[in-house]
Design an enzyme around this catalytic site. Structure first.
Site, PDB file in Angstrom:
ATOM      1  N   CYS A   1      31.871  45.695  41.191  1.00 32.60           N
ATOM      2  CA  CYS A   1      32.882  46.581  40.569  1.00 32.60           C
ATOM      3  C   CYS A   1      32.833  46.266  38.662  1.00 32.60           C
ATOM      4  O   CYS A   1      33.160  47.156  38.142  1.00 32.60           O
ATOM      5  CB  CYS A   1      34.280  45.992  40.895  1.00 32.60           C
ATOM      6  SG  CYS A   1      34.868  44.509  40.800  1.00 32.60           S
TER       7      CYS A   1
ATOM      8  N   HIS B   1      39.268  42.245  40.138  1.00 37.07           N
ATOM      9  CA  HIS B   1      38.450  43.315  40.156  1.00 37.07           C
ATOM     10  C   HIS B   1      38.677  44.171  38.848  1.00 37.07           C
ATOM     11  O   HIS B   1      39.430  44.145  38.492  1.00 37.07           O
ATOM     12  CB  HIS B   1      39.485  44.070  41.321  1.00 37.07           C
ATOM     13  CG  HIS B   1      39.028  45.555  41.753  1.00 37.07           C
ATOM     14  ND1 HIS B   1      37.772  45.571  42.244  1.00 37.07           N
ATOM     15  CD2 HIS B   1      39.224  46.843  41.807  1.00 37.07           C
ATOM     16  CE1 HIS B   1      37.517  47.140  42.673  1.00 37.07           C
ATOM     17  NE2 HIS B   1      38.379  47.685  42.119  1.00 37.07           N
TER      18      HIS B   1
END
Length: 922
Positions: free
Chosen positions: A322, A862
């Protein structure tokens, strides 16, 4: 679960008589040093639970030289571990906390939990160290891993803690099994393993790249590595078995993708490259029109992707990628890069630049950008791009979480070198500033920079700042003008620190008072003294003496002005003694003791020592007693005075001491202490008998001091003051107790948006003059030594694309931290004109177009991205494969990590700059 010795037997039985811990330490240290001298690809290392290894280190002491083969050094994480006399010998090696249960890997060894961190969850030890530890402690299980070499230009060794895991589907019965082998294994080895597991003749087997359960390419038997074939963790492969064993077609298909690309336009507008082979391809229009011999113009391309809503495709997460997806989405939505990579840029590819990647990174990025800007919203799997990244930047290989800003920095620099129009970089000797005008130096530096660096990235992403260094010793000034690609802005709380210091009046003119001041984190004691001087209104004839108090004694004096403030920890107690400047001969240090009747009359230290200077040539006990009276006067209780005083505040008497008084060095004269209280109750030093004892530096021995005692000459005299009931009745000792810590850590409420810091305050913190850190000393050409110089940055030239990196992460040897402070940044009309000191008459106005976000804490979290489609003026949220529209109000959050701005120019500005560019001026 504790693993018993018998469960994992070793070839060598456990040692009958354990070695002394020092001997184990010595043996392991020597084996570690030996392994460091023999680093070779293929060497075995073993994974050991850090829980067990830490207990062993506590037992034997810190094993110096622990080899670090991963991102973090095992020994760094365990630094400071020393042999403890009370530490027990650990039991058998126990890796049960890191081993996964129910492994179903065909023909392979045990695996460990995903997402473990070296130095926190596990350590890596060389094979010979493991063998010794196994011999001494038994236990297990053994978790061997190979040392592999990564990187194309510069080889980098790392232990492959997590080998590649592939999901094997057998086309005959659709059964799924899992195989595990090194990403450095070749396809031939993959065939051998799969055929052995499935009992298939190799000539009848055909293995497909079955990513996302779609047939992509046939993996031909070759020496190509699995990494080079772009196989990624947990992806699918497909086994087909033929009856006649004829797979000649499959071997040919291995060279080209079976699925059509998302775009018929080849990368760089030139021939398509696949596995090093060139195929015949014409320059097609970007949106899939018929083959044409002419290249579609840039304007036509923009019309095409505007009309079909390009740029809304997500990126598949290939396993903790990510961070990569976030950075890529921000870059592929940067308008100048989109325009450039959608046209033919093949002439700019620099194949010979030793600092570049032979154009491979630029080609891979261009191909990925074209796929993302083709029509449709089907998520793209950036496997080929990740493969190139691992090849040229092995620090980003594997499947651990990384920093999106660090990747961004590598990509911008790599794209620049791959597209550098300068084929032969000339050698240029930099000149010193020598007092020349800034304009002349800046032009010269930029001209020299452009002579070696000329690319799209320089054109749109690079600016220039002025750097001024000043030597703190000789005053030498060094001015340079350096290019920058992004600005890393500290959050103000990471640049400064608040420090609480208690100020004591050594002349007895005031009560002790704590002051909290804000200083630069990388500052020195001089900065702290200056801040305190301003806070307590220090007079011109006064000075401050800083000291650390520990266990009611002076632990150290901070008398070196350039001593880094980093040496002062938040939980320490710092005091400052307010003294008269000028002649100082003897430092007098008074420590307080009280009688503990509970413990048999034992004398115990309490409170804060008092410090002053004595100027007499000959010292008697009376001089000491006079000084003690003087320093204790502010603590005198109001009830001890028989006369009301107008200056009484909070139950204490304001003390007025004649600064011109002169204390005799032979006797103590009450008339010299011009205080109302002492004159009224006759408790001047001549009438009061303090119990004073002179002691040595260790405070172990002491001798009583009489008034007529002649004291031995010394630069530092330490004295015990024994408090009796009489002293406690006369003076309030509470002012000597409970010193505040430098910085009290505790629960703090996160800033709300109203309390948030602004992007401008971050920029101003970046531009604030500050001393260099102790690990970043500057070599002064005049002193011929490294100095902790002061550094001042100023913006001189800003680029079209301006990237701000908010430094939310801070790292030290023992502490890692992330700041979730909300930074209020403008979306529109970011005006930086006043921060540009070149005064070229231009305005520097910017609009936000992309954000890289980080959610969560360190070692995980994230990444996502917000990006604006310029043409339809709408914002979108890119969360790996998922893309959704968002409003402007939603894009501001405390997760914002990297901000992307584009300069907005008025028509007169653009015409003026075009004229300047045409004449070649700076």
């Amino acid at each position: 679960m504790t693993i018993a010795d018998s469960v994992f037997p070793m070839d060598n039985g456990g040692s009958c008589v354990p070695l002394p811990p020092e001997e184990e330490n010595r043996i392991v240290s020597e084996l570690i040093k030996e392994s460091e001298l023999n680093l070779r690809e293929g060497n075995l290392y073993y994974v050991i639970s850090n829980r067990w290894f830490s207990s062993w280190q506590r037992y034997v002491g810190d094993c110096g030289g622990m080899l670090s083969t991963g991102e973090q050094s095992s020994i760094d994480q365990n630094a400071g571990v020393v042999h403890s006399e009370n530490a027990d010998r650990p039991g058998p090696i126990d890796n049960s906390d890191i081993v996964t249960n129910g492994n179903n890997y065909e023909g392979n060894d045990l695996d460990i939990h995903r997402m473990l961190v070296e130095g926190t969850d596990y350590v890596l030890v060389p094979q010979k160290v493991w063998e010794r530890l196994s011999e001494w402690y038994r236990g297990g299980p053994a978790l061997p891993r190979r040392l592999i070499s990564q990187g194309a230009a510069q080889k980098q060794y790392s232990v492959e803690v997590y080998p590649l895991i592939l999901k094997l589907t057998d086309a005959r019965d659709n059964s799924v099994s899992t195989v595990k082998l090194s990403k450095k294994a070749n396809i031939r080895e993959l065939y051998e393993l799969v055929c052995k597991i499935k009992g298939v003749e190799q000539k009848k087997a055909c293995i497909w790249d079955y990513f996302n359960l779609n047939k992509h390419t046939v993996l031909a038997v070759s020496d190509q590595t699995l990494e080079e074939a772009n196989l990624v963790m947990d992806q699918d492969i497909l086994l087909e078995v033929s009856l006649d064993g004829d797979h000649s077609l499959g071997n040919e298909l291995a060279l080209v993708p079976l699925e059509p690309p998302r775009s018929s336009m080849s990368i760089a507008g030139g021939p398509t490259l696949s596995n090093g082979h060139a195929s015949v391809s014409s320059f097609n229009s970007y949106q899939g029109s018929s083959v044409s011999s002419s290249l579609t113009t840039v304007d036509d391309k923009y019309d095409n992707y505007r009309g079909e809503r390009g740029g809304l495709a997500g990126l598949q997460n290939l396993g903790n990628t990510c961070f990569m997806n976030s950075s890529i989405q921000c870059l592929v939505h940067t308008p100048p890069l989109v325009e450039y990579f959608l046209q033919d840029y093949s002439e700019d590819i620099n194949m010979d630049n030793p600092l570049g990647m032979r154009g491979e990174l630029a080609l891979a990025f261009g191909d990925l950008l074209r796929k993302l800007w083709s029509a449709g919203r089907t998520a793209v799997a950036p496997r080929a791009f990740k493969g190139k990244l691992a090849r040229f930047a092995p620090q980003f290989s594997g499947y651990n979480q990384h920093d999106s800003q660090e990747l961004l920095a590598f990509l911008l620099d790599g794209l620049h070198e791959d597209l550098n129009r300068v084929k032969q970089k000339p050698y240029i000797e930099m000149k010193d500033s020598d007092g020349r005008p800034d304009e002349e130096i800046a032009y010269e530096c930029w001209k020299n920079h452009m002579a070696r660096n000329d690319s799209l990235i320089v054109d749109v992403c690079q600016g220039q700042y002025k750097s001024t260094l000043v030597c703190p010793v000789c005053g030498k000034i060094s001015i340079t003008f350096d290019p920058f690609m992004y600005l890393s802005l500290p959050l103000p709380s990471t640049v400064t620190r608040s420090m609480t210091v208690t100020v004591f009046y050594s002349d007895g003119s005031g009560l002790p008072m704590p002051y909290t001041v804000t200083v630069l984190k990388h500052g020195c004691c001089r900065d702290l003294s200056n801040a305190l001087a301003a806070a307590c209104c220090l007079k011109s004839d006064e000075m401050l003496l800083l000291a650390e108090v520990y266990e009611h004694k002076i632990y150290r004096y901070l008398e070196t002005p350039l001593e880094p403030l980093a040496s002062i920890k938040d939980d320490e107690h710092i005091v400052a003694y307010r003294l008269k400047s000028g002649a100082r001969k003897t430092k007098l240090e008074i420590m307080h003791r009280w009688l503990d009747n509970v413990k048999g009359g034992e004398r115990k230290l309490f409170g804060t020592p008092l410090v002053t200077y004595l100027v007499e040539d000959t010292l008697y006990g009376a001089n000491i007693e006079t000084s003690v009276h003087k320093m204790l006067l502010p603590l005198r209780r109001a009830s001890a005075s028989t006369k009301s005083h107008d200056g009484k505040e909070n139950g204490f008497v304001s003390v007025d001491i004649d600064e011109k008084s002169h204390i005799s060095n032979t006797q103590c004269e009450p008339s010299n202490l011009t205080t109302t209280s002492t004159e009224q109750d006759g408790t001047a030093c001549g009438d009061s008998s303090f119990q004073l004892f002179i002691t040595n530096s260790s405070g172990l021995g002491c001798e009583p001091i009489e008034k007529d005692s002649l004291l031995k000459q010394s630069q530092h005299i330490r004295v015990f003051l024994d408090w009796t009931d009489k002293e406690h009745d006369l003076y309030d000792a509470s002012y000597l107790r409970d010193l505040p810590e430098v910085h009290k850590t505790g629960f703090t409420v996160k800033k709300t948006r109203q309390e948030a810091i602004s992007l401008f305050s971050c920029l101003e913190a970046f531009l604030t003059e500050e001393p260099l850190g102790p690990d970043d000393m500057w070599y002064c050409p005049r002193c011929k030594e490294h100095r902790q110089a002061t550094k001042k940055l100023d913006l001189w030239k800003l680029p079209e694309i301006l990237v701000f990196h908010l430094k939310r992460f801070s790292y030290s040897r023992y502490l890692k931290n992330k700041l979730d402070t909300f930074v209020n940044f403008p979306i529109h009309n970011l005006d930086l004109t006043k921060y540009v000191i070149s005064k070229d008459g231009q305005s520097y106005m910017y609009e936000l177009y992309a954000i890289s976000n980080h959610y969560g804490g360190l070692g995980g979290g994230h990444y996502t991205a917000y990006a604006k489609l310029i043409d339809d003026n709408k914002w979108y949220h890119f969360d790996d494969s998922h893309v959704s529209p968002v409003t402007e109000a939603e894009i501001k959050s405390s997760a914002a990590y990297v901000l992307f701005y584009q300069r907005v120019r008025s028509k007169p500005q653009m015409e003026g700059e075009a004229s300047v560019a045409h004449t070649g001026s700076f």
